[in-house]
Structure formats: C-alpha cells, structure tokens
Write an enzyme that holds these catalytic residues in place. Structure first.
Site, PDB file in Angstrom:
ATOM      1  N   ASN A  19       0.850  -1.193   0.000  1.00 28.93           N
ATOM      2  CA  ASN A  19       0.000   0.000   0.000  1.00 28.93           C
ATOM      3  C   ASN A  19       0.897   1.257   0.000  1.00 28.93           C
ATOM      4  O   ASN A  19       1.532   1.566   1.002  1.00 28.93           O
ATOM      5  CB  ASN A  19      -0.886  -0.052   1.252  1.00 28.93           C
ATOM      6  CG  ASN A  19      -1.820   1.120   1.335  1.00 28.93           C
ATOM      7  OD1 ASN A  19      -1.554   2.171   0.767  1.00 28.93           O
ATOM      8  ND2 ASN A  19      -2.913   0.937   2.063  1.00 28.93           N
ATOM      9  N   PRO A  20       0.972   1.975  -1.145  1.00 32.66           N
ATOM     10  CA  PRO A  20       1.872   3.127  -1.230  1.00 32.66           C
ATOM     11  C   PRO A  20       1.564   4.192  -0.180  1.00 32.66           C
ATOM     12  O   PRO A  20       2.465   4.880   0.299  1.00 32.66           O
ATOM     13  CB  PRO A  20       1.639   3.688  -2.642  1.00 32.66           C
ATOM     14  CG  PRO A  20       0.797   2.699  -3.362  1.00 32.66           C
ATOM     15  CD  PRO A  20       0.168   1.789  -2.357  1.00 32.66           C
ATOM     16  N   LYS A  22       0.622   3.700   2.921  1.00 32.44           N
ATOM     17  CA  LYS A  22       1.262   3.317   4.192  1.00 32.44           C
ATOM     18  C   LYS A  22       2.761   3.600   4.132  1.00 32.44           C
ATOM     19  O   LYS A  22       3.339   4.106   5.089  1.00 32.44           O
ATOM     20  CB  LYS A  22       1.058   1.820   4.461  1.00 32.44           C
ATOM     21  CG  LYS A  22      -0.329   1.463   4.933  1.00 32.44           C
ATOM     22  CD  LYS A  22      -0.371  -0.008   5.305  1.00 32.44           C
ATOM     23  CE  LYS A  22      -1.789  -0.486   5.512  1.00 32.44           C
ATOM     24  NZ  LYS A  22      -1.877  -1.940   5.633  1.00 32.44           N
ATOM     25  N   GLU A  50       0.823 -14.792   2.841  1.00 29.74           N
ATOM     26  CA  GLU A  50      -0.510 -15.183   3.307  1.00 29.74           C
ATOM     27  C   GLU A  50      -0.737 -14.674   4.727  1.00 29.74           C
ATOM     28  O   GLU A  50       0.171 -14.719   5.553  1.00 29.74           O
ATOM     29  CB  GLU A  50      -0.620 -16.709   3.308  1.00 29.74           C
ATOM     30  CG  GLU A  50      -0.479 -17.303   1.934  1.00 29.74           C
ATOM     31  CD  GLU A  50      -1.742 -18.024   1.515  1.00 29.74           C
ATOM     32  OE1 GLU A  50      -2.496 -18.439   2.401  1.00 29.74           O
ATOM     33  OE2 GLU A  50      -1.946 -18.159   0.300  1.00 29.74           O
ATOM     34  N   ASP A  79      -0.432  -4.991  10.577  1.00 27.15           N
ATOM     35  CA  ASP A  79      -1.710  -5.639  10.311  1.00 27.15           C
ATOM     36  C   ASP A  79      -2.752  -4.852  11.090  1.00 27.15           C
ATOM     37  O   ASP A  79      -2.494  -4.424  12.221  1.00 27.15           O
ATOM     38  CB  ASP A  79      -1.707  -7.104  10.741  1.00 27.15           C
ATOM     39  CG  ASP A  79      -2.880  -7.846  10.107  1.00 27.15           C
ATOM     40  OD1 ASP A  79      -3.144  -7.624   8.912  1.00 27.15           O
ATOM     41  OD2 ASP A  79      -3.549  -8.630  10.799  1.00 27.15           O
ATOM     42  N   GLY A 163     -11.979   1.621   3.275  1.00 29.67           N
ATOM     43  CA  GLY A 163     -12.501   0.582   4.171  1.00 29.67           C
ATOM     44  C   GLY A 163     -13.732   1.037   4.948  1.00 29.67           C
ATOM     45  O   GLY A 163     -14.710   1.530   4.381  1.00 29.67           O
ATOM     46  N   ASP A 165     -13.999   3.512   7.010  1.00 31.61           N
ATOM     47  CA  ASP A 165     -13.956   4.926   7.439  1.00 31.61           C
ATOM     48  C   ASP A 165     -15.318   5.624   7.398  1.00 31.61           C
ATOM     49  O   ASP A 165     -15.627   6.413   8.301  1.00 31.61           O
ATOM     50  CB  ASP A 165     -12.949   5.714   6.581  1.00 31.61           C
ATOM     51  CG  ASP A 165     -11.514   5.482   7.040  1.00 31.61           C
ATOM     52  OD1 ASP A 165     -11.318   4.961   8.147  1.00 31.61           O
ATOM     53  OD2 ASP A 165     -10.597   5.834   6.282  1.00 31.61           O
ATOM     54  N   HIS A 190      -5.380   4.734  14.594  1.00 33.15           N
ATOM     55  CA  HIS A 190      -4.623   3.583  15.073  1.00 33.15           C
ATOM     56  C   HIS A 190      -3.268   3.487  14.373  1.00 33.15           C
ATOM     57  O   HIS A 190      -2.237   3.326  15.002  1.00 33.15           O
ATOM     58  CB  HIS A 190      -5.446   2.317  14.836  1.00 33.15           C
ATOM     59  CG  HIS A 190      -5.985   2.179  13.437  1.00 33.15           C
ATOM     60  ND1 HIS A 190      -6.580   3.218  12.760  1.00 33.15           N
ATOM     61  CD2 HIS A 190      -5.995   1.130  12.554  1.00 33.15           C
ATOM     62  CE1 HIS A 190      -6.945   2.824  11.547  1.00 33.15           C
ATOM     63  NE2 HIS A 190      -6.579   1.561  11.398  1.00 33.15           N
ATOM     64  N   ARG A 191      -3.270   3.643  13.026  1.00 36.41           N
ATOM     65  CA  ARG A 191      -2.021   3.502  12.273  1.00 36.41           C
ATOM     66  C   ARG A 191      -1.092   4.673  12.555  1.00 36.41           C
ATOM     67  O   ARG A 191       0.104   4.492  12.776  1.00 36.41           O
ATOM     68  CB  ARG A 191      -2.321   3.394  10.780  1.00 36.41           C
ATOM     69  CG  ARG A 191      -1.140   2.924   9.956  1.00 36.41           C
ATOM     70  CD  ARG A 191      -1.521   2.569   8.533  1.00 36.41           C
ATOM     71  NE  ARG A 191      -2.499   1.496   8.481  1.00 36.41           N
ATOM     72  CZ  ARG A 191      -3.809   1.679   8.290  1.00 36.41           C
ATOM     73  NH1 ARG A 191      -4.305   2.878   8.094  1.00 36.41           N
ATOM     74  NH2 ARG A 191      -4.628   0.657   8.278  1.00 36.41           N
TER      75      ARG A 191
HETATM   76  P1  IMP Z   1      -4.623  -4.363   6.237  1.00 35.44           P
HETATM   77  O1  IMP Z   1      -3.953  -4.105   7.537  1.00 35.44           O
HETATM   78  O2  IMP Z   1      -4.086  -3.501   5.123  1.00 35.44           O
HETATM   79  O3  IMP Z   1      -4.661  -5.825   5.911  1.00 35.44           O
HETATM   80  O4  IMP Z   1      -6.142  -3.868   6.391  1.00 35.44           O
HETATM   81  C1  IMP Z   1      -7.082  -4.629   7.043  1.00 35.44           C
HETATM   82  C2  IMP Z   1      -8.491  -4.122   6.762  1.00 35.44           C
HETATM   83  O5  IMP Z   1      -8.952  -3.447   7.920  1.00 35.44           O
HETATM   84  C3  IMP Z   1      -8.618  -3.126   5.621  1.00 35.44           C
HETATM   85  O6  IMP Z   1      -8.839  -3.783   4.402  1.00 35.44           O
HETATM   86  C4  IMP Z   1      -9.854  -2.338   6.048  1.00 35.44           C
HETATM   87  O7  IMP Z   1     -11.005  -3.054   5.719  1.00 35.44           O
HETATM   88  C5  IMP Z   1      -9.716  -2.336   7.559  1.00 35.44           C
HETATM   89  N1  IMP Z   1      -8.982  -1.131   7.985  1.00 35.44           N
HETATM   90  C6  IMP Z   1      -7.753  -1.073   8.526  1.00 35.44           C
HETATM   91  N2  IMP Z   1      -7.394   0.194   8.790  1.00 35.44           N
HETATM   92  C7  IMP Z   1      -8.434   0.957   8.373  1.00 35.44           C
HETATM   93  C8  IMP Z   1      -8.648   2.373   8.349  1.00 35.44           C
HETATM   94  O8  IMP Z   1      -7.813   3.197   8.732  1.00 35.44           O
HETATM   95  N3  IMP Z   1      -9.833   2.763   7.842  1.00 35.44           N
HETATM   96  C9  IMP Z   1     -10.781   1.908   7.392  1.00 35.44           C
HETATM   97  N4  IMP Z   1     -10.626   0.601   7.375  1.00 35.44           N
HETATM   98  C10 IMP Z   1      -9.455   0.117   7.860  1.00 35.44           C
END
Ligand code: IMP
Length: 212
Positions: A19-20, A22, A50, A79, A163, A165, A190-191
């Site tokens: 994911n660019p 991130k 996986e 994750d 997602g 949001d 969170h991120r």
């Molecule tokens: P991953 O960590 O990229 O595998 O993301 C896991 C999934 O959690 C994403 O595909 C979204 O569905 C959801 N998700 C994670 N972080 C967010 C966010 O900041 N906003 C909305 N959905 C999120």
C-alpha cells in the site's frame, strides 16, 4: 516492547506493505532519522504473503519475518482491522475479507450496518487496531499496537479514507474518519499512533545494538 537486536544488516528498513499510502506515511514519520526506507519493490521482494494468523500480532510478525528473511534487511510490517464490541470483536483480523473476498469496501460497510441494524447507538462502540512488527532475519525485534475508539454510525458519511472509514464515527471530532482530512485522521488513527512510535523503537534498538 523492544527486544534486543543481535545483528542488523544496516540502517535501512523495508516496509512490508504493497500500500503506497502506508509506505509514504512511514517515510514521513521517520524523516530526519538516519534510516533509509525502502518499499517491497525496491527491496526486490515480489512474493505473496498469506495472512493466516488468528491475531493482528501474529500476522504482522509473519509478514515482517518473511520480508526480513527474503531480503536480509530490517523489515517493518503492519496488520490492522476493525473490532466491533457488539460483534464480539469481529470482523477483527478478517476485516479485509469480511463477507468474502469478492465484496467491495462499500458492500462490507453495508454488511456491517445490516449486522448492527438492531443494535442501539449506546452499544455500537468499536475500535480500529494496528499492530506493527519489526524483524531481522529469523527474529522479531519489537511489536506494538496503536488503537482508536469510535462508534459505528447508522449510515455511511463522507467520501475520504477507505474501508470502514465512512461508518467509523470519531466522537471527539463529531465526524466519521471519511469526513476528516488525511492529516486529521492520521493525527488520531490507530495507524498514525502506531507509526509515530517507530522512531522511539528504532532509537531504543539503536541504543542497544544498532551499528554506528
Ligand atoms: P490491512 O492491515 O491492510 O490488511 O487492512 C485490514 C483491513 O482493515 C482493511 O482492508 C480495512 O477493511 C480495515 N482497515 C484497517 N485500517 C483501516 C482504516 O484506517 N480505515 C478503514 N478501514 C481500515
């Protein structure tokens, strides 16, 4: 939180994400530190990883280890997902695949709203969780989490983000994450919270064994 490092190949870090956005966010946070950030393509990693773990921490660790082992570099993986109290923490680690692989983000949101249709506002608490893991080949050095609490709204609002949001209502702002600018969201997400601790983690590792 931080384990001691026995060995590093150098002050470079591969971000184990395709994911660019991130990778850009991590670059911005550790700007100014003597660490070069590489994405998977720059590190020559093109395998699929996986996500079979039962927890965010397991998945983040597996991704960081796989990339560290394949590239010989320090690797950072994340994750993340949404945990809804009234659903016993679902969709959790399955957030990206909630309802099946073929659904779009907005179909997943609709499914979530249908599951919560009978749940009153006071019981719609949820949190986004992001776990970061840092690894060298064969070894996890550190793992830590960032969290943000919110409430699942009755209907989608806003067009920003991705997602879940549009239905994640961040109460201190009175808006969903999709109604906030990227900077406003990063400041509390969170991120954002997890990534902003990276410099501190790197500094602690550097005080331990990072080669000078
Ligand atoms: P991953 O960590 O990229 O595998 O993301 C896991 C999934 O959690 C994403 O595909 C979204 O569905 C959801 N998700 C994670 N972080 C967010 C966010 O900041 N906003 C909305 N959905 C999120």
């Amino acid at each position: 939180m931080v384990d001691r490092a026995d060995s590093f190949s150098g002050s470079r870090i591969v971000v184990a994400s395709r994911n660019p956005a991130k990778v850009r966010e991590i670059r911005r946070v550790i700007e100014g530190l003597p660490v070069e950030v590489m994405d998977l393509a720059q590190a020559g990693f093109d395998a699929e990883i996986e996500e079979t773990g039962q927890t965010f921490a397991e998945n983040a660790a597996a991704k960081a280890l796989a990339v560290a082992e394949a590239t010989g570099e320090l690797a950072l993986a994340d994750d993340s997902g949404l945990m809804v109290d009234a659903l016993g923490g679902r969709p959790g680690v399955l957030s990206a695949r909630y309802g099946g692989d073929d659904l779009t983000d907005s179909q997943r949101v609709e499914l979530l709203l249908r599951e919560l249709a009978q749940v009153p506002h006071a019981r719609r608490a949820a949190q986004f969780v992001c776990v970061l893991a840092l690894a060298v080949p064969g070894r996890i050095l550190a793992r830590w989490a960032g969290r943000v609490c919110g409430v699942i709204a009755d209907k989608p609002q806003g067009t920003g983000g991705f997602g879940y949001d549009p239905v994640f209502l961040y109460l201190p702002a009175g808006r969903t994450f999709a109604q906030m600018t990227p900077d406003e969201k990063n400041a509390v997400s969170h991120r954002g919270r997890a990534v902003r601790r990276l410099p501190e983690v790197l500094r602690r590792l550097s005080e331990a064994d990072w080669p000078h």
